[in-house]
Structures are given as C-alpha cells and as structure tokens.
Scaffold this active site. Structure first.
Site, short mmCIF file in Angstrom:
data_model
loop_
_atom_site.label_atom_id
_atom_site.label_comp_id
_atom_site.label_asym_id
_atom_site.label_seq_id
_atom_site.Cartn_x
_atom_site.Cartn_y
_atom_site.Cartn_z
CG MET A 173 28.37 -71.82 5.70
SD MET A 173 30.10 -71.28 5.89
CE MET A 173 30.42 -71.82 7.58
CG HIS A 174 24.78 -77.25 2.03
ND1 HIS A 174 24.01 -76.11 2.17
CD2 HIS A 174 24.44 -77.78 0.82
CE1 HIS A 174 23.25 -75.97 1.10
NE2 HIS A 174 23.49 -76.97 0.26
#
Length: 382
Positions: A210-211
């Site tokens: 996740m970013h």
C-alpha cells in the site's frame, strides 16, 4: 542520420518498463539500425531500495544523466525535474523524448521537451482511471496532451486516445513492457530472506502493498485496514513490504496483528518471487495487478477506480474499494468459494519493447518526428 532518443526514468515502475525497450534498442543498433539513446534518471525515487537494485537486477545501464531531484512536494519535484532536463536539452537536443508511465518525471519531462520543440513518445499512453484526485491521473492527462506518438497497453487505452482527439495514425497498440520484464526474468526470481525466516511456503501466505494516500496517509485508517487483513487471513502470515511513504504513517500505529510481518522494500526479483507464490495479493498498485494477472495469482485492489480495467475484466484482479470493511467478505470468498480464473490480455506476450522500437524506427515522418497533423514549426500569422 542516427536518431538520438532520451529515455526518462524516475521511479520504480519506470525502471521495470524501460528495461525491455533498452534491450530492443541495443539489439537493433547491433544489427545496424541508426538509433542511439541517453538514459536520464530524474532521481524522483532516490532511495536505493526503490531504484538502485532495479538497475542491477534488470541489466539497465548506468544513467547518462542523474538529476538527483530527491524528495519534495509535487510542485517542488516537478520544477526541479524541468530545470534539470532543460539544461540537458539546451546543451544537446535529442530527436525524441521517450517517457513511460504516469509519474511526475513522465509529465515534467514531456512538457519540457515540447517547449524546446523535441517531440514526445509516451509508453502507456491513454491509460485512464477517471479519478482526478490521483496525481497520476493528472500526469497522464497532461502528458498525453503534449504527446506526438502513443504506445498503448490495451485497446481500451487506444480508444480513450481516439475519443480525446488523437489521430489513429499516432497510436500504436504494442502490449505491455512491464510484462516483457516479468516474462524475461521469471526464471530468475529468488526467495527473499523473509522466505526462510518466516517459514513461508507456496500458497501459504498473503502479500500486501500500500502506498496510495487514501490508504496510508491517516494512521487510524491504515491501522484498521491492516487489522482487517490480519484478522481475516485465517492464520496465514501476511508479508508487508513497506514503501517509505507508508512507513511514516505506520510508525504511528500502536499495534499490528501478530501475523502481519513488516519487511523492508524488496528488490524486483525477490518481490515477484513472493507474488508468484502468494495465496492472494492485496494492493493499491496498478502495476502489481498486471503482474499478478499474468502469473495467475488472485489480486484484490484497495481502490475505487483503476486505470487498468483489463486486469479486472480479463485478469485475476478485483476492484474492492478503500473501505476496510470489505476486506473480510472478499477474503472469505477466496477461502470458501475460490477466486475467479483469469487470462492474459492481448499482446501481453513479452514483445512490447521490440514493437515500440520497430515503430520508432519506422515513424512516417522521421524528418520532424511529429505526429500527423502537428506542425514542427509555428504556423506563420496571416
């Protein structure tokens, strides 16, 4: 006369996408084609874990120029990239600026090139999510607005360009260079250190990345998402290579489920070793959905939109949204009913880089390198 092409890279996805293009250029040059290139690294991803290892593992040569822009806001990075690339072009213009993907470097160099009358080719042109809250979507729109030649990964992207007014003669449906790299290196995938230390086994763990701001910028939201994943994983270990952006927020999360294992960002070969063997990948990365589709691995995307709809309509990806409450039902479907079977989209066959270079060498207007209908010089006033 030899055609000089600037190849722009700045972030992890760019490195993966330009490797097969450089390989194809080398092959054509060795066979006598009049083609040369300059590799320009903007330094947008300055962390060696996100850039250095990719050059080594994917046989990408050392950059001819490194702008070393480093961190900063969107505007700060854009300005620094434009200034640095402009200096290079003022010393020696190239015949074409080749940009890939949708990062800040892509947009900044495309605009800079056009203002100095250097034509632009965009690899992955026409990709659209429709979500203007994503910086990448603005980058795509701005880049395509000044692009002369488009290389697309899908017929959906080609159609988006035609609908926006791009002439058909400027659009080349070539396939996906990210998949070229995947297929060329699949036999070289290698287990990361966590494979042994966590006691992982094929189909016996989950990979999470996740970013995106919607998922990682708020401590409470990130904590809830990871809690839902951990508690819904039915005891499977969850491997979470943490992006530097995510790490800043993760530092504020008081406690993680015991089956979530945070690891450093992984090099390309080691990361895809995990993806290929995972029970499922949970991500907000568009590129990983493409890689998972080709490897036949179930994929759950924590976003409300995707610029790669073929990974959903054809591939193994499901677009589930950003509400952490949806994670448990989707994982229950995986464990209890099984996941849908996907297939590989057209032309994702490992030869996109070759098609791109062959198209560049055969452009219909090599004298100006401009797309049909676009003048190389201002039209005189009457």
């Amino acid at each position: 006369m030899t055609m000089l092409i600037d190849i722009i890279v700045g972030a992890r996805p760019n490195f993966v996408k330009i490797a097969p293009i450089i390989a194809a250029m080398r092959a054509r040059a060795d066979a006598g084609a009049d083609i040369a290139w300059r590799l320009i690294h903007t330094g947008q991803h300055y962390d060696p874990r996100l850039s250095g290892s990719f050059f080594e593992q994917l046989s990408i040569p050392e950059p001819d120029h490194n702008l070393e822009v480093g961190s900063g806001t969107q505007a700060e990075q854009t300005g620094a990239i434009m200034i640095g690339y402009e200096r290079i072009l003022l010393k020696r213009k190239s015949d074409l600026c080749l940009v890939v993907g949708d990062v800040t470097s892509t947009m900044a160099c495309a605009i800079t090139a056009q203002k100095l009358h250097v034509p632009v080719a965009h690899v992955e042109g026409g990709i659209r999510s429709g979500d203007w809250t994503m910086p990448e979507e603005i980058n795509r729109l701005a880049t395509d607005a000044v692009t002369d030649w488009f290389f697309t990964t899908s017929e959906t992207a080609s159609e988006a360009l035609r609908q926006s007014g791009a002439p058909a003669a400027a659009i080349y449906f070539v396939g996906n260079t990210m998949i070229d790299t995947l297929l060329a290196n699949r036999s070289r995938f290698a287990p990361p250190d966590c494979w042994e230390t966590l006691g992982l086994s094929d189909d016996g763990f989950i990979v999470v990345t996740m970013h995106r701001p919607a998922n990682v910028d708020q401590v409470e939201s990130l904590a809830r998402t990871l809690r839902e994943i951990g508690e819904s994983a039915r005891g499977l270990p969850v491997v979470f290579p943490v992006h530097p952006r995510t790490a800043k927020t993760l530092a504020g999360v008081a406690r993680l489920p015991t089956n979530i294992h945070v690891v450093e960002p992984l090099p390309y070969l080691e990361f895809n070793y995990l993806v290929e063997r995972a029970r499922i990948v949970i991500t907000d990365s568009g590129g990983i959905t493409e890689e998972a589709t080709v490897m036949g691995v179930p994929c759950m995307t924590l976003r409300d939109t995707t610029e790669r709809p073929e990974t959903v309509t054809i591939g193994t990806n499901e677009l589930v949204g950003t509400d952490p409450g949806v994670i448990a039902p989707w994982l229950s479907r995986l464990f209890d009913s099984g996941w849908k079977r996907g297939s590989v989209p057209p032309l994702w066959d490992g030869r996109a880089g070759e098609r791109i270079v062959d198209a560049l060498l055969a452009l219909p207007d090599r004298a100006t390198m401009r797309r049909p209908g676009r003048s190389a010089r201002p039209t005189p006033a009457h």
